[in-house]
Design an enzyme around this catalytic site. Structure first.
Site, mmCIF file in Angstrom:
data_model
loop_
_atom_site.group_PDB
_atom_site.id
_atom_site.type_symbol
_atom_site.label_atom_id
_atom_site.label_comp_id
_atom_site.label_asym_id
_atom_site.label_seq_id
_atom_site.Cartn_x
_atom_site.Cartn_y
_atom_site.Cartn_z
ATOM 1 N N THR A 27 0.842 -1.197 0.000
ATOM 2 C CA THR A 27 0.000 0.000 0.000
ATOM 3 C C THR A 27 0.873 1.240 0.000
ATOM 4 O O THR A 27 2.026 1.185 0.444
ATOM 5 C CB THR A 27 -0.932 0.026 1.239
ATOM 6 O OG1 THR A 27 -1.765 1.175 1.180
ATOM 7 C CG2 THR A 27 -0.136 0.068 2.530
ATOM 8 N N ASN A 28 0.318 2.340 -0.480
ATOM 9 C CA ASN A 28 0.987 3.640 -0.370
ATOM 10 C C ASN A 28 0.338 4.485 0.715
ATOM 11 O O ASN A 28 0.682 5.647 0.891
ATOM 12 C CB ASN A 28 0.885 4.396 -1.701
ATOM 13 C CG ASN A 28 1.818 3.805 -2.737
ATOM 14 O OD1 ASN A 28 2.976 3.556 -2.453
ATOM 15 N ND2 ASN A 28 1.300 3.567 -3.937
ATOM 16 N N HIS A 47 -1.137 6.058 6.464
ATOM 17 C CA HIS A 47 -1.945 5.858 7.669
ATOM 18 C C HIS A 47 -2.088 4.359 7.978
ATOM 19 O O HIS A 47 -1.948 3.925 9.114
ATOM 20 C CB HIS A 47 -3.312 6.501 7.474
ATOM 21 C CG HIS A 47 -4.201 6.337 8.643
ATOM 22 N ND1 HIS A 47 -4.084 7.118 9.770
ATOM 23 C CD2 HIS A 47 -5.189 5.453 8.900
ATOM 24 C CE1 HIS A 47 -4.973 6.725 10.653
ATOM 25 N NE2 HIS A 47 -5.660 5.717 10.157
ATOM 26 N N LYS A 48 -2.341 3.565 6.935
ATOM 27 C CA LYS A 48 -2.468 2.108 7.133
ATOM 28 C C LYS A 48 -1.141 1.516 7.606
ATOM 29 O O LYS A 48 -1.115 0.614 8.441
ATOM 30 C CB LYS A 48 -2.874 1.427 5.821
ATOM 31 C CG LYS A 48 -4.340 1.579 5.448
ATOM 32 C CD LYS A 48 -4.639 0.708 4.233
ATOM 33 C CE LYS A 48 -6.068 0.850 3.771
ATOM 34 N NZ LYS A 48 -6.335 0.082 2.543
ATOM 35 N N ASP A 104 -7.886 -5.474 0.784
ATOM 36 C CA ASP A 104 -8.929 -4.805 0.002
ATOM 37 C C ASP A 104 -10.210 -4.847 0.827
ATOM 38 O O ASP A 104 -10.472 -5.824 1.529
ATOM 39 C CB ASP A 104 -9.126 -5.485 -1.354
ATOM 40 C CG ASP A 104 -9.814 -4.551 -2.350
ATOM 41 O OD1 ASP A 104 -9.701 -3.317 -2.201
ATOM 42 O OD2 ASP A 104 -10.475 -5.052 -3.273
ATOM 43 N N THR A 105 -10.981 -3.763 0.739
ATOM 44 C CA THR A 105 -12.188 -3.629 1.557
ATOM 45 C C THR A 105 -13.361 -3.209 0.697
ATOM 46 O O THR A 105 -13.195 -2.460 -0.260
ATOM 47 C CB THR A 105 -11.957 -2.547 2.650
ATOM 48 O OG1 THR A 105 -10.942 -2.995 3.531
ATOM 49 C CG2 THR A 105 -13.220 -2.281 3.446
ATOM 50 N N LYS A 164 -13.085 3.150 16.695
ATOM 51 C CA LYS A 164 -13.434 2.452 15.441
ATOM 52 C C LYS A 164 -12.297 1.516 15.025
ATOM 53 O O LYS A 164 -12.535 0.381 14.607
ATOM 54 C CB LYS A 164 -13.693 3.476 14.320
ATOM 55 C CG LYS A 164 -13.999 2.799 12.992
ATOM 56 C CD LYS A 164 -13.940 3.727 11.795
ATOM 57 C CE LYS A 164 -13.718 2.924 10.526
ATOM 58 N NZ LYS A 164 -13.378 3.734 9.362
ATOM 59 N N ARG A 213 -11.344 -3.931 9.267
ATOM 60 C CA ARG A 213 -9.899 -3.982 9.014
ATOM 61 C C ARG A 213 -9.161 -4.486 10.250
ATOM 62 O O ARG A 213 -8.233 -5.279 10.163
ATOM 63 C CB ARG A 213 -9.398 -2.579 8.651
ATOM 64 C CG ARG A 213 -8.330 -2.554 7.591
ATOM 65 C CD ARG A 213 -7.989 -1.144 7.124
ATOM 66 N NE ARG A 213 -8.880 -0.116 7.572
ATOM 67 C CZ ARG A 213 -9.960 0.296 6.896
ATOM 68 N NH1 ARG A 213 -10.242 -0.226 5.723
ATOM 69 N NH2 ARG A 213 -10.756 1.217 7.384
HETATM 70 P P1 IMP Z 1 -9.679 0.094 0.504
HETATM 71 O O1 IMP Z 1 -9.659 -1.259 -0.091
HETATM 72 O O2 IMP Z 1 -9.207 0.111 1.922
HETATM 73 O O3 IMP Z 1 -8.991 1.115 -0.346
HETATM 74 O O4 IMP Z 1 -11.207 0.545 0.576
HETATM 75 C C1 IMP Z 1 -11.997 0.694 -0.594
HETATM 76 C C2 IMP Z 1 -13.149 1.644 -0.322
HETATM 77 O O5 IMP Z 1 -14.041 1.085 0.655
HETATM 78 C C3 IMP Z 1 -12.759 3.004 0.260
HETATM 79 O O6 IMP Z 1 -12.439 3.921 -0.757
HETATM 80 C C4 IMP Z 1 -14.023 3.414 1.000
HETATM 81 O O7 IMP Z 1 -14.968 3.967 0.114
HETATM 82 C C5 IMP Z 1 -14.560 2.095 1.497
HETATM 83 N N1 IMP Z 1 -14.073 1.833 2.870
HETATM 84 C C6 IMP Z 1 -13.057 1.013 3.231
HETATM 85 N N2 IMP Z 1 -12.900 0.994 4.555
HETATM 86 C C7 IMP Z 1 -13.844 1.826 5.051
HETATM 87 C C8 IMP Z 1 -14.164 2.238 6.375
HETATM 88 O O8 IMP Z 1 -13.561 1.830 7.388
HETATM 89 N N3 IMP Z 1 -15.198 3.099 6.493
HETATM 90 C C9 IMP Z 1 -15.891 3.578 5.418
HETATM 91 N N4 IMP Z 1 -15.608 3.245 4.177
HETATM 92 C C10 IMP Z 1 -14.585 2.365 3.980
#
Ligand code: IMP
Length: 195
Positions: free
Chosen positions: A7-8, A11-12, A68-69, A171, A177
Site C-alpha cells: 500500500t501507499n 496511515h495504514k 482490500d475492503t 473504530k 480492518r
Molecule cells: P480500501 O480497499 O481500503 O482502499 O477501501 C476501498 C473503499 O471502501 C474506500 O475507498 C471506502 O470507500 C470504502 N471503505 C473502506 N474501509 C472503510 C471504512 O472503514 N469506512 C468507510 N468506508 C470504507
C-alpha cells in the site's frame, strides 16, 4: 523479519506498525521501489488483495501482504462491494459515493450491510487469506463527521453510533480492518520464522 505491506497509504502502514512487535519491520511500496499504482481490476476483494500481493512478490521475492475492503449491501445484491471506492465513478468523492448509495437505496426497507476486509499474505511463497467483517445497517441520512468513506451512513449492529460518530481510536479497534488484521497478526506470531 521484513514484510512488505502493498500500500501507499501511510496511515495504514502506521496503524499496523503500532500493532506489530519489534520482530517485524513493515515496508511500504515506496521502500521497495515500487512507485506505480497496482491495478485493482479483479471482481472480488480476494482477487484484488491476491493480485496486489503477487504483484509485489513477483518483483521483490519478499514476504508481503495486501488488503482490500468493500461495503456489501444486501438490498443491492452485494454492491458496491469491490467497487466501493469508485461507486459514483472514477475520481468521485466519498460524499458522491454516499449520495449514490442513498439514492439507490431510497425505496429499500432491507438496510442490512457489512464492511468486509480481505488480507492476502504471501509468506515463504505460500498464499493465505484472512477476513474481517462488521455487520450493520445503512441509515437514511448521514450522522457524524469522523472516519472516512461510507462511515457517516454505516451503523454497526452492536452500537448506537455510526462509525463517523465514534472516536477513530475506538473504530480502529472494532472495525472490519482491525478484525482481519488481528487474524493476520496471530498467524504471523505462530508461523513467521525469524530470518
Ligand atoms: P480500501 O480497499 O481500503 O482502499 O477501501 C476501498 C473503499 O471502501 C474506500 O475507498 C471506502 O470507500 C470504502 N471503505 C473502506 N474501509 C472503510 C471504512 O472503514 N469506512 C468507510 N468506508 C470504507
Amino acid at each position: 523479519m521484513e514484510l512488505v505491506f502493498a500500500t501507499n497509504n501511510a496511515h495504514k502502514i502506521k496503524e499496523i506498525r503500532d500493532l506489530l512487535d519489534q520482530d517485524f519491520r513493515i515496508l511500504g511500496l515506496a521502500e521497495v521501489n515500487i512507485n506505480e499504482d497496482i491495478p485493482e481490476e479483479a471482481e472480488t476483494l480476494e482477487g484484488n488483495a491476491l493480485f496486489k500481493a503477487r504483484f509485489v512478490y513477483e518483483r521483490t521475492g519478499m514476504n508481503v501482504f495486501a488488503d482490500d475492503t468493500g461495503l456489501e449491501v444486501d438490498a443491492l445484491g452485494g454492491a458496491p462491494g469491490v467497487y466501493s471506492a469508485r461507486y459514483a465513478g472514477e475520481g468521485k468523492s466519498f460524499d458522491d459515493n454516499i449520495v449514490k448509495l442513498l439514492g439507490e437505496m431510497k425505496n429499500a426497507d432491507n438496510r442490512a450491510a457489512r464492511f468486509r476486509t480481505v488480507i492476502a499474505l504471501i509468506l515463504d511463497g505460500s498464499e493465505y487469506l484472512f477476513e474481517g467483517s462488521v455487520e450493520g445497517v445503512i441509515l437514511r441520512e448521514r450522522k457524524g463527521i469522523g472516519g472516512f468513506g461510507y462511515d457517516p451512513v454505516f451503523k454497526s449492529l452492536n452500537d448506537e453510533r455510526t462509525f463517523a460518530e465514534m472516536p477513530l481510536s475506538e473504530k480502529n479497534k472494532i472495525s472490519h480492518r482491525a478484525l482481519a488484521t488481528k487474524k493476520l497478526l496471530a498467524f504471523l506470531a505462530d508461523n513467521a520464522v525469524e530470518k
